[in-house]
Write a protein that holds these residues in place. Structure first.
Motif, PDB file in Angstrom:
ATOM      1  N   ALA A  10      50.160  41.246  43.345  1.00 37.09           N
ATOM      2  CA  ALA A  10      51.411  42.007  43.420  1.00 37.09           C
ATOM      3  C   ALA A  10      51.919  41.948  44.851  1.00 37.09           C
ATOM      4  O   ALA A  10      51.221  42.350  45.777  1.00 37.09           O
ATOM      5  CB  ALA A  10      51.195  43.453  43.000  1.00 37.09           C
ATOM      6  N   GLY A  11      53.118  41.447  45.039  1.00 40.59           N
ATOM      7  CA  GLY A  11      53.746  41.386  46.356  1.00 40.59           C
ATOM      8  C   GLY A  11      53.415  40.113  47.110  1.00 40.59           C
ATOM      9  O   GLY A  11      52.571  39.325  46.707  1.00 40.59           O
ATOM     10  N   GLY A  12      54.113  39.933  48.221  1.00 39.50           N
ATOM     11  CA  GLY A  12      53.867  38.783  49.085  1.00 39.50           C
ATOM     12  C   GLY A  12      54.353  37.477  48.496  1.00 39.50           C
ATOM     13  O   GLY A  12      55.001  37.432  47.453  1.00 39.50           O
ATOM     14  N   PRO A  13      54.013  36.374  49.174  1.00 40.18           N
ATOM     15  CA  PRO A  13      54.512  35.065  48.744  1.00 40.18           C
ATOM     16  C   PRO A  13      53.952  34.586  47.401  1.00 40.18           C
ATOM     17  O   PRO A  13      54.532  33.718  46.772  1.00 40.18           O
ATOM     18  CB  PRO A  13      54.077  34.119  49.869  1.00 40.18           C
ATOM     19  N   ASP A  36      49.294  33.301  51.375  1.00 35.10           N
ATOM     20  CA  ASP A  36      49.860  32.196  52.135  1.00 35.10           C
ATOM     21  C   ASP A  36      50.387  32.622  53.500  1.00 35.10           C
ATOM     22  O   ASP A  36      50.482  31.809  54.405  1.00 35.10           O
ATOM     23  CB  ASP A  36      50.984  31.522  51.350  1.00 35.10           C
ATOM     24  N   ASP A  37      50.748  33.898  53.656  1.00 32.60           N
ATOM     25  CA  ASP A  37      51.254  34.369  54.948  1.00 32.60           C
ATOM     26  C   ASP A  37      50.143  34.933  55.842  1.00 32.60           C
ATOM     27  O   ASP A  37      50.401  35.500  56.889  1.00 32.60           O
ATOM     28  CB  ASP A  37      52.377  35.392  54.768  1.00 32.60           C
ATOM     29  N   GLY A  38      48.880  34.797  55.402  1.00 30.09           N
ATOM     30  CA  GLY A  38      47.748  35.233  56.202  1.00 30.09           C
ATOM     31  C   GLY A  38      47.324  36.679  55.996  1.00 30.09           C
ATOM     32  O   GLY A  38      46.324  37.119  56.544  1.00 30.09           O
ATOM     33  N   GLU A  39      48.067  37.436  55.222  1.00 33.30           N
ATOM     34  CA  GLU A  39      47.719  38.825  54.941  1.00 33.30           C
ATOM     35  C   GLU A  39      46.616  38.873  53.879  1.00 33.30           C
ATOM     36  O   GLU A  39      46.505  37.987  53.043  1.00 33.30           O
ATOM     37  CB  GLU A  39      48.940  39.595  54.437  1.00 33.30           C
ATOM     38  N   VAL A  40      45.812  39.925  53.909  1.00 33.55           N
ATOM     39  CA  VAL A  40      44.729  40.069  52.941  1.00 33.55           C
ATOM     40  C   VAL A  40      45.181  40.963  51.791  1.00 33.55           C
ATOM     41  O   VAL A  40      45.623  42.092  52.003  1.00 33.55           O
ATOM     42  CB  VAL A  40      43.470  40.667  53.615  1.00 33.55           C
ATOM     43  N   CYS A  41      45.063  40.441  50.586  1.00 32.12           N
ATOM     44  CA  CYS A  41      45.374  41.196  49.376  1.00 32.12           C
ATOM     45  C   CYS A  41      44.082  41.838  48.886  1.00 32.12           C
ATOM     46  O   CYS A  41      43.066  41.160  48.736  1.00 32.12           O
ATOM     47  CB  CYS A  41      45.938  40.278  48.299  1.00 32.12           C
ATOM     48  N   THR A  42      44.122  43.144  48.641  1.00 30.51           N
ATOM     49  CA  THR A  42      42.926  43.874  48.238  1.00 30.51           C
ATOM     50  C   THR A  42      43.074  44.412  46.819  1.00 30.51           C
ATOM     51  O   THR A  42      44.183  44.659  46.340  1.00 30.51           O
ATOM     52  CB  THR A  42      42.644  45.049  49.195  1.00 30.51           C
ATOM     53  N   ALA A  43      41.947  44.614  46.169  1.00 26.26           N
ATOM     54  CA  ALA A  43      41.947  45.072  44.777  1.00 26.26           C
ATOM     55  C   ALA A  43      42.355  46.537  44.686  1.00 26.26           C
ATOM     56  O   ALA A  43      41.920  47.369  45.470  1.00 26.26           O
ATOM     57  CB  ALA A  43      40.572  44.878  44.166  1.00 26.26           C
ATOM     58  N   ALA A  44      43.211  46.832  43.708  1.00 34.35           N
ATOM     59  CA  ALA A  44      43.669  48.199  43.475  1.00 34.35           C
ATOM     60  C   ALA A  44      43.308  48.674  42.071  1.00 34.35           C
ATOM     61  O   ALA A  44      43.251  49.863  41.819  1.00 34.35           O
ATOM     62  CB  ALA A  44      45.178  48.291  43.660  1.00 34.35           C
ATOM     63  N   ALA A  45      43.069  47.736  41.159  1.00 32.56           N
ATOM     64  CA  ALA A  45      42.746  48.098  39.780  1.00 32.56           C
ATOM     65  C   ALA A  45      41.908  46.986  39.159  1.00 32.56           C
ATOM     66  O   ALA A  45      41.967  45.838  39.589  1.00 32.56           O
ATOM     67  CB  ALA A  45      44.023  48.308  38.969  1.00 32.56           C
ATOM     68  N   ARG A  46      41.154  47.367  38.146  1.00 34.72           N
ATOM     69  CA  ARG A  46      40.317  46.407  37.423  1.00 34.72           C
ATOM     70  C   ARG A  46      40.408  46.712  35.942  1.00 34.72           C
ATOM     71  O   ARG A  46      40.334  47.858  35.522  1.00 34.72           O
ATOM     72  CB  ARG A  46      38.870  46.530  37.883  1.00 34.72           C
ATOM     73  N   ARG A  47      40.581  45.659  35.157  1.00 28.99           N
ATOM     74  CA  ARG A  47      40.633  45.801  33.700  1.00 28.99           C
ATOM     75  C   ARG A  47      39.618  44.839  33.094  1.00 28.99           C
ATOM     76  O   ARG A  47      39.674  43.632  33.335  1.00 28.99           O
ATOM     77  CB  ARG A  47      42.016  45.464  33.172  1.00 28.99           C
ATOM     78  N   PRO A  48      38.657  45.348  32.338  1.00 34.84           N
ATOM     79  CA  PRO A  48      37.730  44.436  31.661  1.00 34.84           C
ATOM     80  C   PRO A  48      38.463  43.677  30.560  1.00 34.84           C
ATOM     81  O   PRO A  48      39.368  44.216  29.930  1.00 34.84           O
ATOM     82  CB  PRO A  48      36.658  45.341  31.083  1.00 34.84           C
TER      83      PRO A  48
END
Length: 82
Positions: A10-13, A36-48
Motif C-alpha cells: 500500500a502506497g509508494g511506487p 523502489d524509492d529506498g523506503e522500507v515497507c513494513t507489515a501492518a496486517a496479516r491474513r491466513p
C-alpha cells in the motif's frame, strides 16, 4: 522452516503490487520490503490463506489513508489489486 508468503503493498511506487517472498514464521518480526524509492515497507496486517500460507499488507511510509483502505479491501478478498 521458511514459507512463501504473499505481500500486498500500500502506497509508494509499488502501490497495489502483490509479490511472493520467503519468510520464516519463527522469525521475531514480519516480512519487510525495500521499495523502489529506498523506503522500507513494513507489515501492518496479516491474513491466513486457505492454502496454509499467509498474505501480509505492507505499508509504505507515505501511504495515504485511501491507499491503505483500498489495499485492506483487496486483502480481505473483495477485489483484485490495481
Amino acid at each position: 522452516m521458511e514459507e512463501i508468503v504473499e505481500c500486498l503493498i500500500a502506497g509508494g511506487p509499488q502501490h497495489g503490487l502483490k509479490r511472493r517472498q520467503l519468510w520464516d514464521p519463527q522469525c521475531a518480526g514480519p516480512p519487510v520490503l525495500a521499495s523502489d524509492d529506498g523506503e522500507v515497507c513494513t507489515a501492518a496486517a496479516r491474513r491466513p490463506s486457505r492454502y496454509g500460507s499467509s498474505c501480509f499488507l505492507l505499508l509504505h511510509p507515505r501511504a495515504t489513508g485511501q491507499q491503505i483502505l483500498a489495499m485492506m479491501h483487496v486483502l480481505s478478498g473483495n477485489t483484485a489489486p490495481g
